[in-house]
Design a protein around this motif. Structure first.
Motif, PDB file in Angstrom:
ATOM      1  N   ARG A  72       7.724   1.340  -2.567  1.00 35.20           N
ATOM      2  CA  ARG A  72       6.807   2.318  -2.968  1.00 35.20           C
ATOM      3  C   ARG A  72       5.562   1.672  -2.273  1.00 35.20           C
ATOM      4  N   VAL A  73       4.518   2.420  -2.031  1.00 38.38           N
ATOM      5  CA  VAL A  73       3.226   1.836  -1.413  1.00 38.38           C
ATOM      6  C   VAL A  73       1.956   2.469  -2.338  1.00 38.38           C
ATOM      7  N   MET A  74       1.148   1.589  -2.605  1.00 39.81           N
ATOM      8  CA  MET A  74      -0.159   1.895  -3.377  1.00 39.81           C
ATOM      9  C   MET A  74      -1.153   1.709  -2.362  1.00 39.81           C
ATOM     10  N   VAL A  75      -2.247   2.502  -2.306  1.00 39.28           N
ATOM     11  CA  VAL A  75      -3.426   2.652  -1.811  1.00 39.28           C
ATOM     12  C   VAL A  75      -4.559   2.732  -2.676  1.00 39.28           C
ATOM     13  N   LYS A  76      -5.279   1.476  -2.653  1.00 41.00           N
ATOM     14  CA  LYS A  76      -6.385   1.541  -3.840  1.00 41.00           C
ATOM     15  C   LYS A  76      -7.605   1.116  -3.118  1.00 41.00           C
ATOM     16  N   ALA A  77      -8.569   1.736  -3.827  1.00 42.00           N
ATOM     17  CA  ALA A  77      -9.961   1.364  -3.402  1.00 42.00           C
ATOM     18  C   ALA A  77     -10.365  -0.072  -3.547  1.00 42.00           C
ATOM     19  N   SER A  78     -10.491  -0.917  -2.720  1.00 43.55           N
ATOM     20  CA  SER A  78     -10.980  -2.412  -2.683  1.00 43.55           C
ATOM     21  C   SER A  78     -11.982  -2.675  -3.813  1.00 43.55           C
ATOM     22  N   ASP A  79     -13.004  -1.626  -4.141  1.00 46.28           N
ATOM     23  CA  ASP A  79     -14.120  -1.883  -4.896  1.00 46.28           C
ATOM     24  C   ASP A  79     -14.221  -1.066  -6.210  1.00 46.28           C
ATOM     25  N   ASN A  80     -13.024  -0.565  -6.504  1.00 43.89           N
ATOM     26  CA  ASN A  80     -12.955   0.491  -7.544  1.00 43.89           C
ATOM     27  C   ASN A  80     -11.775   0.463  -8.364  1.00 43.89           C
ATOM     28  N   VAL A  81     -11.402   1.375  -9.119  1.00 42.23           N
ATOM     29  CA  VAL A  81     -10.080   1.316  -9.807  1.00 42.23           C
ATOM     30  C   VAL A  81      -9.198   2.620  -9.400  1.00 42.23           C
ATOM     31  N   PHE A  82      -9.765   3.287  -8.358  1.00 48.22           N
ATOM     32  CA  PHE A  82      -8.913   4.448  -8.091  1.00 48.22           C
ATOM     33  C   PHE A  82      -7.784   4.227  -6.937  1.00 48.22           C
ATOM     34  N   PHE A  83      -6.459   4.743  -7.269  1.00 49.84           N
ATOM     35  CA  PHE A  83      -5.444   4.573  -6.395  1.00 49.84           C
ATOM     36  C   PHE A  83      -4.492   5.603  -6.380  1.00 49.84           C
ATOM     37  N   ALA A  84      -3.581   5.467  -5.430  1.00 49.94           N
ATOM     38  CA  ALA A  84      -2.384   6.581  -5.298  1.00 49.94           C
ATOM     39  C   ALA A  84      -1.192   5.941  -4.895  1.00 49.94           C
ATOM     40  N   VAL A  85      -0.212   6.409  -5.374  1.00 48.96           N
ATOM     41  CA  VAL A  85       1.282   5.750  -5.263  1.00 48.96           C
ATOM     42  C   VAL A  85       2.102   6.842  -4.794  1.00 48.96           C
ATOM     43  N   ASN A  86       2.909   6.479  -3.725  1.00 46.27           N
ATOM     44  CA  ASN A  86       3.820   7.740  -3.275  1.00 46.27           C
ATOM     45  C   ASN A  86       4.866   8.021  -4.368  1.00 46.27           C
ATOM     46  N   SER A  87       5.176   9.169  -4.382  1.00 46.72           N
ATOM     47  CA  SER A  87       6.031   9.867  -5.558  1.00 46.72           C
ATOM     48  C   SER A  87       7.447   9.339  -5.567  1.00 46.72           C
ATOM     49  N   THR A  88       8.059   8.957  -4.300  1.00 53.74           N
ATOM     50  CA  THR A  88       9.563   8.819  -4.561  1.00 53.74           C
ATOM     51  C   THR A  88       9.682   7.406  -3.705  1.00 53.74           C
ATOM     52  N   ASN A  89      10.857   6.726  -4.017  1.00 59.19           N
ATOM     53  CA  ASN A  89      11.186   5.467  -3.422  1.00 59.19           C
ATOM     54  C   ASN A  89      11.461   5.706  -1.847  1.00 59.19           C
ATOM     55  N   PHE A  90      11.493   4.694  -1.247  1.00 59.60           N
ATOM     56  CA  PHE A  90      12.147   4.561   0.185  1.00 59.60           C
ATOM     57  C   PHE A  90      12.647   3.229   0.253  1.00 59.60           C
ATOM     58  N   SER A  91      13.509   3.241   1.458  1.00 59.75           N
ATOM     59  CA  SER A  91      14.138   2.051   1.787  1.00 59.75           C
ATOM     60  C   SER A  91      13.638   0.891   2.606  1.00 59.75           C
ATOM     61  N   ILE A  92      13.977  -0.351   2.499  1.00 60.78           N
ATOM     62  CA  ILE A  92      13.554  -1.265   3.639  1.00 60.78           C
ATOM     63  C   ILE A  92      14.710  -2.007   3.692  1.00 60.78           C
ATOM     64  N   SER A  93      15.301  -2.111   5.019  1.00 63.83           N
ATOM     65  CA  SER A  93      16.213  -2.780   5.456  1.00 63.83           C
ATOM     66  C   SER A  93      16.083  -3.772   6.281  1.00 63.83           C
ATOM     67  N   SER A  94      17.131  -4.810   6.378  1.00 61.85           N
ATOM     68  CA  SER A  94      16.635  -5.996   7.103  1.00 61.85           C
ATOM     69  C   SER A  94      16.554  -5.982   8.612  1.00 61.85           C
ATOM     70  N   SER A  95      15.764  -6.849   9.279  1.00 66.82           N
ATOM     71  CA  SER A  95      15.936  -6.585  10.678  1.00 66.82           C
ATOM     72  C   SER A  95      15.153  -7.878  10.984  1.00 66.82           C
ATOM     73  N   LEU A  96      15.669  -8.827  12.230  1.00 64.02           N
ATOM     74  CA  LEU A  96      15.214  -9.927  12.613  1.00 64.02           C
ATOM     75  C   LEU A  96      13.852  -9.913  13.189  1.00 64.02           C
ATOM     76  N   VAL A  97      13.660  -8.838  14.119  1.00 66.42           N
ATOM     77  CA  VAL A  97      12.454  -8.984  14.862  1.00 66.42           C
ATOM     78  C   VAL A  97      12.138  -7.517  15.019  1.00 66.42           C
ATOM     79  N   VAL A  98      10.843  -7.291  14.937  1.00 65.16           N
ATOM     80  CA  VAL A  98      10.449  -5.668  15.378  1.00 65.16           C
ATOM     81  C   VAL A  98       9.587  -5.739  16.677  1.00 65.16           C
ATOM     82  N   LEU A  99       9.739  -5.439  17.710  1.00 64.28           N
ATOM     83  CA  LEU A  99       9.240  -5.592  18.819  1.00 64.28           C
ATOM     84  C   LEU A  99       8.454  -4.547  19.468  1.00 64.28           C
TER      85      LEU A  99
END
Length: 86
Positions: free
Chosen positions: A43-70
């Protein structure tokens, strides 16, 4: 907020140990590099750098292995809270 921090969770949002962008413009788009930790509960959270406000995506997503992204333009992107995430 003018600037935001982008954090990554690999445990369904219980914790956000990875800071993938720090104090970046809140302009709706940001290229990020994510760690190679394989998970089906990311999941990803985007939050204000200088405040307490934030948002988190509502569902999980997958990260799979990769040697290099070109070629970032070949990656799929999704919109999250006004930000484009890779």
């Amino acid at each position: 907020a003018q600037k935001v921090d982008i954090l990554l969770s690999t445990d369904g949002g219980a914790t956000f140990p990875y800071l993938v962008a720090d104090d970046v413009p809140n302009d709706g788009a940001q290229n990020i590099l994510i760690p190679g930790e394989v998970t089906s509960q990311a999941r990803v959270m985007v939050k204000a750098s200088d405040n307490v406000f934030f948002a988190v995506n509502s569902t999980n997503f997958s990260i799979s292995s990769s040697l290099v992204v070109l070629n970032f333009s070949a990656l799929s992107a999704f919109r999250f809270g006004g930000a484009i995430c890779l």
